[in-house]
Design a protein around this motif. Structure first.
Motif, PDB file in Angstrom:
ATOM      1  N   LEU A  31       0.673  -1.311   0.519  1.00  0.00           N
ATOM      2  CA  LEU A  31       0.082   0.108   0.131  1.00  0.00           C
ATOM      3  C   LEU A  31       1.037   0.758   0.218  1.00  0.00           C
ATOM      4  O   LEU A  31       0.845   1.849  -1.089  1.00  0.00           O
ATOM      5  CB  LEU A  31      -0.915  -0.343   1.306  1.00  0.00           C
ATOM      6  CG  LEU A  31      -2.139   1.595   1.007  1.00  0.00           C
ATOM      7  CD1 LEU A  31      -2.920   1.504   0.632  1.00  0.00           C
ATOM      8  CD2 LEU A  31      -1.882   0.899   2.785  1.00  0.00           C
ATOM      9  N   LEU A  73       1.013   4.419  -2.679  1.00  0.00           N
ATOM     10  CA  LEU A  73       0.983   5.861  -1.963  1.00  0.00           C
ATOM     11  C   LEU A  73       1.742   6.924  -2.168  1.00  0.00           C
ATOM     12  O   LEU A  73       1.705   7.650  -2.753  1.00  0.00           O
ATOM     13  CB  LEU A  73       0.829   6.170  -0.724  1.00  0.00           C
ATOM     14  CG  LEU A  73      -0.873   5.018   0.436  1.00  0.00           C
ATOM     15  CD1 LEU A  73      -0.649   5.010   1.343  1.00  0.00           C
ATOM     16  CD2 LEU A  73      -2.176   6.129   0.123  1.00  0.00           C
ATOM     17  N   PRO A 125      -2.894  -1.917   7.454  1.00  0.00           N
ATOM     18  CA  PRO A 125      -3.484  -1.597   6.123  1.00  0.00           C
ATOM     19  C   PRO A 125      -4.960  -1.038   6.558  1.00  0.00           C
ATOM     20  O   PRO A 125      -5.027   0.372   5.596  1.00  0.00           O
ATOM     21  CB  PRO A 125      -3.150  -1.870   4.790  1.00  0.00           C
ATOM     22  CG  PRO A 125      -3.431  -3.453   5.507  1.00  0.00           C
ATOM     23  CD  PRO A 125      -3.084  -3.307   7.009  1.00  0.00           C
ATOM     24  N   GLU A 126      -5.452  -1.415   6.983  1.00  0.00           N
ATOM     25  CA  GLU A 126      -7.484  -1.846   6.514  1.00  0.00           C
ATOM     26  C   GLU A 126      -7.925  -0.206   7.111  1.00  0.00           C
ATOM     27  O   GLU A 126      -8.434   0.771   6.694  1.00  0.00           O
ATOM     28  CB  GLU A 126      -8.389  -2.439   6.221  1.00  0.00           C
ATOM     29  CG  GLU A 126      -8.218  -3.413   8.139  1.00  0.00           C
ATOM     30  CD  GLU A 126      -7.270  -4.236   8.285  1.00  0.00           C
ATOM     31  OE1 GLU A 126      -7.622  -4.884  10.056  1.00  0.00           O
ATOM     32  OE2 GLU A 126      -6.292  -4.013   7.635  1.00  0.00           O
ATOM     33  N   VAL A 150      -6.551   3.106   5.861  1.00  0.00           N
ATOM     34  CA  VAL A 150      -7.136   3.417   4.840  1.00  0.00           C
ATOM     35  C   VAL A 150      -8.723   4.039   5.291  1.00  0.00           C
ATOM     36  O   VAL A 150      -9.339   5.072   4.057  1.00  0.00           O
ATOM     37  CB  VAL A 150      -7.642   1.562   3.409  1.00  0.00           C
ATOM     38  CG1 VAL A 150      -8.661   2.164   2.617  1.00  0.00           C
ATOM     39  CG2 VAL A 150      -6.417   1.499   2.549  1.00  0.00           C
ATOM     40  N   LEU A 178      -8.329   7.212   5.893  1.00  0.00           N
ATOM     41  CA  LEU A 178      -7.716   8.433   4.683  1.00  0.00           C
ATOM     42  C   LEU A 178      -9.600   9.309   4.362  1.00  0.00           C
ATOM     43  O   LEU A 178      -9.720  10.256   3.643  1.00  0.00           O
ATOM     44  CB  LEU A 178      -6.864   7.322   3.830  1.00  0.00           C
ATOM     45  CG  LEU A 178      -6.009   7.480   3.769  1.00  0.00           C
ATOM     46  CD1 LEU A 178      -5.362   6.339   2.763  1.00  0.00           C
ATOM     47  CD2 LEU A 178      -4.966   8.566   4.509  1.00  0.00           C
ATOM     48  N   GLY A 182     -13.163   4.155  -0.626  1.00  0.00           N
ATOM     49  CA  GLY A 182     -12.340   3.311   0.058  1.00  0.00           C
ATOM     50  C   GLY A 182     -13.064   2.175   1.310  1.00  0.00           C
ATOM     51  O   GLY A 182     -11.999   1.224   1.610  1.00  0.00           O
ATOM     52  N   PHE A 239     -12.231  -1.308  -0.428  1.00  0.00           N
ATOM     53  CA  PHE A 239     -11.137  -1.978  -0.845  1.00  0.00           C
ATOM     54  C   PHE A 239      -9.989  -1.744   0.961  1.00  0.00           C
ATOM     55  O   PHE A 239      -9.740  -2.345   0.850  1.00  0.00           O
ATOM     56  CB  PHE A 239     -10.493   0.070  -1.110  1.00  0.00           C
ATOM     57  CG  PHE A 239      -8.677  -0.461  -1.687  1.00  0.00           C
ATOM     58  CD1 PHE A 239      -8.056  -0.934  -2.074  1.00  0.00           C
ATOM     59  CD2 PHE A 239      -8.501   0.860  -0.976  1.00  0.00           C
ATOM     60  CE1 PHE A 239      -7.005  -1.730  -2.826  1.00  0.00           C
ATOM     61  CE2 PHE A 239      -6.338   0.341  -1.161  1.00  0.00           C
ATOM     62  CZ  PHE A 239      -5.742  -0.881  -1.477  1.00  0.00           C
ATOM     63  N   SER A 240     -10.987  -0.697   1.506  1.00  0.00           N
ATOM     64  CA  SER A 240     -10.632  -0.989   3.484  1.00  0.00           C
ATOM     65  C   SER A 240     -10.886  -2.367   3.815  1.00  0.00           C
ATOM     66  O   SER A 240     -10.268  -3.743   4.082  1.00  0.00           O
ATOM     67  CB  SER A 240     -11.131  -0.584   4.020  1.00  0.00           C
ATOM     68  OG  SER A 240     -10.847  -0.828   5.188  1.00  0.00           O
ATOM     69  N   LEU A 257      -8.214  -5.438   1.616  1.00  0.00           N
ATOM     70  CA  LEU A 257      -7.550  -5.037   2.202  1.00  0.00           C
ATOM     71  C   LEU A 257      -6.792  -5.900   3.380  1.00  0.00           C
ATOM     72  O   LEU A 257      -6.406  -7.064   3.328  1.00  0.00           O
ATOM     73  CB  LEU A 257      -6.337  -3.846   2.583  1.00  0.00           C
ATOM     74  CG  LEU A 257      -6.281  -2.646   1.717  1.00  0.00           C
ATOM     75  CD1 LEU A 257      -6.156  -1.747   1.961  1.00  0.00           C
ATOM     76  CD2 LEU A 257      -5.303  -3.085   0.591  1.00  0.00           C
ATOM     77  N   THR A 287      -3.704   0.107  -7.164  1.00  0.00           N
ATOM     78  CA  THR A 287      -4.621   0.948  -6.187  1.00  0.00           C
ATOM     79  C   THR A 287      -5.233   1.717  -6.718  1.00  0.00           C
ATOM     80  O   THR A 287      -6.637   1.722  -6.428  1.00  0.00           O
ATOM     81  CB  THR A 287      -3.895   1.601  -4.596  1.00  0.00           C
ATOM     82  OG1 THR A 287      -3.070   0.592  -4.438  1.00  0.00           O
ATOM     83  CG2 THR A 287      -4.385   2.445  -4.185  1.00  0.00           C
ATOM     84  N   LEU A 329      -9.376   1.893  -6.845  1.00  0.00           N
ATOM     85  CA  LEU A 329     -10.626   2.604  -6.329  1.00  0.00           C
ATOM     86  C   LEU A 329     -11.410   3.445  -7.332  1.00  0.00           C
ATOM     87  O   LEU A 329     -11.279   4.465  -7.098  1.00  0.00           O
ATOM     88  CB  LEU A 329      -9.161   3.693  -5.067  1.00  0.00           C
ATOM     89  CG  LEU A 329      -8.838   3.278  -3.553  1.00  0.00           C
ATOM     90  CD1 LEU A 329      -7.770   4.326  -4.059  1.00  0.00           C
ATOM     91  CD2 LEU A 329      -9.919   2.520  -3.014  1.00  0.00           C
TER      92      LEU A 329
END
Length: 503
Positions: free
Chosen positions: A43, A47, A102-103, A106, A109, A114, A117-118, A121, A477, A481
């Motif tokens: 991840l 970024l 990581p989840e 995200v 964020l 997201g 995606f979270s 992850l 990524t 997204l």
């Protein structure tokens, strides 16, 4: 703003595991920190390098890298290396808070799309920890082992995708039963199809009179298809999970309507219709190329006219290895210990780039990532030939073919393009950004290998762009997204060698 809660994938996996395989519960718990770091490392790569619209800028210093978000917040982590595959990012700091999962990062964020995606992850972390927990008993393949034995040694999945092990919709029991890293054998079912769409020579052992028997994955039967099935045959799942090696026989690629990493893994009607034409064309191209490259021929493709029920049968790559030779998927090369030697890495780099550039010059761009590309090693471990499989995502340039007097195949659709940038992206992104990058394991090692072999590479029109321009790779990524944007999205990694490019 309140956010919808999502199940904790780590806890869900732990609960299921305690029922179906309690002996793995403790190894799974021990594997979780490393799995979090592995996904967080992938991840952080995204970024640091991808053109994510909510990132306003990036600032590198001696302590690492700071990512400035559009809302004014700052995310800080170590200095990134886009080719490192180790679990070196154990935490990232957003404002004053440190994130190890990581989840959760995200989620904090709070970016568009997201939430989904979270969740992926979290599934990737839990699934990766499960895979690592079950690897202790995996034996090293012997000198005469089939290529599938090497594939089942690959535990961590995609080297650079944060969803490296995400398998949404798969229970723990299903992962243990179907995942290649769990060294399993899977029995496929068969669906009888009247008036099937067939190209190539569909095997007689997959026919019932006039009806075609289409192999289907048991996960597909349980979750997607609503049709009677017959008992089929067993095979060893390969790293793609849905493709299986039949003992002493071909490889069978099935439709699996589940999202693995970025894509839903079905088989389009387009792929079935073009399979035989593409296979025959590529077989002729390798003969014309006169290079150390073999293509696994597509023997036949069949489907019921929709992507959820189709299959492709292709020859095994093992038939191209001679006595005393090994056929190893490129993704498994780090497991052999060979890439640790700079001289070996240079030798391998010279081989794959020479073949890739010569074929691109003629008019074909391979998607030569670590899953599609295999290398044949001689008794001493030197790379001597390449084997490429799964032709569904190559790109063919009619203009380049015509310039070299090569008959243009009767193809249309996504596989055909004369766009120079698209052709280079396809080859460079997969072969250098994926295959060579993951094998080298660092920008320094990859750059050194390229510098050593650059004078020996074919002086094609594409070479200056390869050696001098920033390297195009898929923005994995960003793609996850951006569900409203079909197809591949791209970013650029820093050039590996100095000097001006000419793309």
């Amino acid at each position: 703003m309140s956010r919808p809660s999502t199940p904790d994938a780590e806890a869900v996996f732990a609960e299921e595991l305690s029922v179906v395989r309690p002996g793995l519960s403790a190894p799974y718990a021990r594997a979780l920190p490393g799995a979090r770091a592995a996904v967080l490392t992938r991840l952080w790569r995204a970024l640091a390098y991808e053109p994510l619209p909510w990132i306003a800028g990036r600032e590198a210093d001696r302590e690492g890298l700071t990512v400035r978000l559009a809302d004014g917040r700052r995310l800080h982590g170590p200095r990134p290396d886009p080719y490192v595959t180790s679990d070196h990012v154990t935490e990232l700091r957003l404002g004053e808070r440190v994130y190890e999962r990581p989840e959760a990062l995200v989620g904090a964020l709070d970016v568009p799309h997201g939430d989904a995606f979270s969740a992926e992850l979290g599934d990737s972390v839990a699934s990766l920890a499960l895979s690592r927990a079950d690897r202790t008993s995996a034996a090293v393949p012997g000198p005469s082992a089939a290529s599938w034995a090497w594939e089942q040694r690959i535990v961590d999945g995609h080297p650079y995708h944060p969803n490296c092990r995400a398998r949404p919709g798969f229970s723990v029991a299903e992962q243990l039963a179907y995942g290649p890293e769990h060294r399993t054998s899977v029995r496929l079912d068969l669906v009888a199809v009247d008036d099937a769409l067939v190209t190539g020579e569909w095997p007689k052992w997959l026919r019932d009179g006039e009806r075609v028997l289409v192999p289907v994955h048991p996960w597909q039967v349980a979750h997607v298809l609503d049709t009677p099935v017959q008992e089929g045959f067993a095979g060893r799942p390969l790293m793609s999970l849905r493709t299986l090696a039949v003992p002493d026989g071909p490889h069978v690629k099935t439709a699996l309507s589940a999202r693995l990493t970025s894509s839903v893994r079905d088989i389009s009607v387009y792929s079935v219709r073009t399979a035989d034409t593409v296979s025959a064309f590529m077989e002729a191209m390798t003969s014309r190329l006169d290079a150390p490259l073999h293509i696994t021929r597509t023997l036949g493709a069949a489907g019921a006219g929709f992507p959820d029920l189709a299959a492709v049968v292709r020859e095994s790559p093992d038939g191209y290895a001679g006595e005393g030779e090994r056929c190893v998927p490129v993704a498994a090369l780090p497991l052999t210990g060979l890439p640790e030697k700079a001289s070996w890495l240079a030798e391998f780099t010279r081989l794959v780039l020479t073949v890739g550039l010569r074929l691109l010059e003629l008019g074909v761009a391979l998607e030569a990532h670590g899953q599609n590309l295999l290398v044949i090693l001689d008794r001493a471990g030197s790379p001597v030939r390449l084997v490429y499989r799964d032709l569904a995502d190559i790109r063919v340039s009619p203009a380049r073919l015509a310039r070299h007097g090569v008959p243009v195949p009767e193809l249309s659709g996504r596989i055909v393009t004369d766009d120079e940038r698209a052709l280079r992206r396809k080859l460079f992104g997969s072969l250098v950004g994926g295959t060579l990058g993951a094998t080298a394991g660092s920008a320094a090692a990859l750059g050194e290998a390229l510098e050593r072999v650059a004078p020996d590479l074919p002086r094609t029109a594409d070479l200056p762009a390869l050696l001098g321009d920033p390297l195009p790779v898929k923005a994995l990524t960003l793609m996850r997204l951006s569900p409203e944007t079909p197809g591949d999205l791209w970013t650029l990694l820093p050039r590996l060698l100095g000097g001006p490019g000419s793309s």
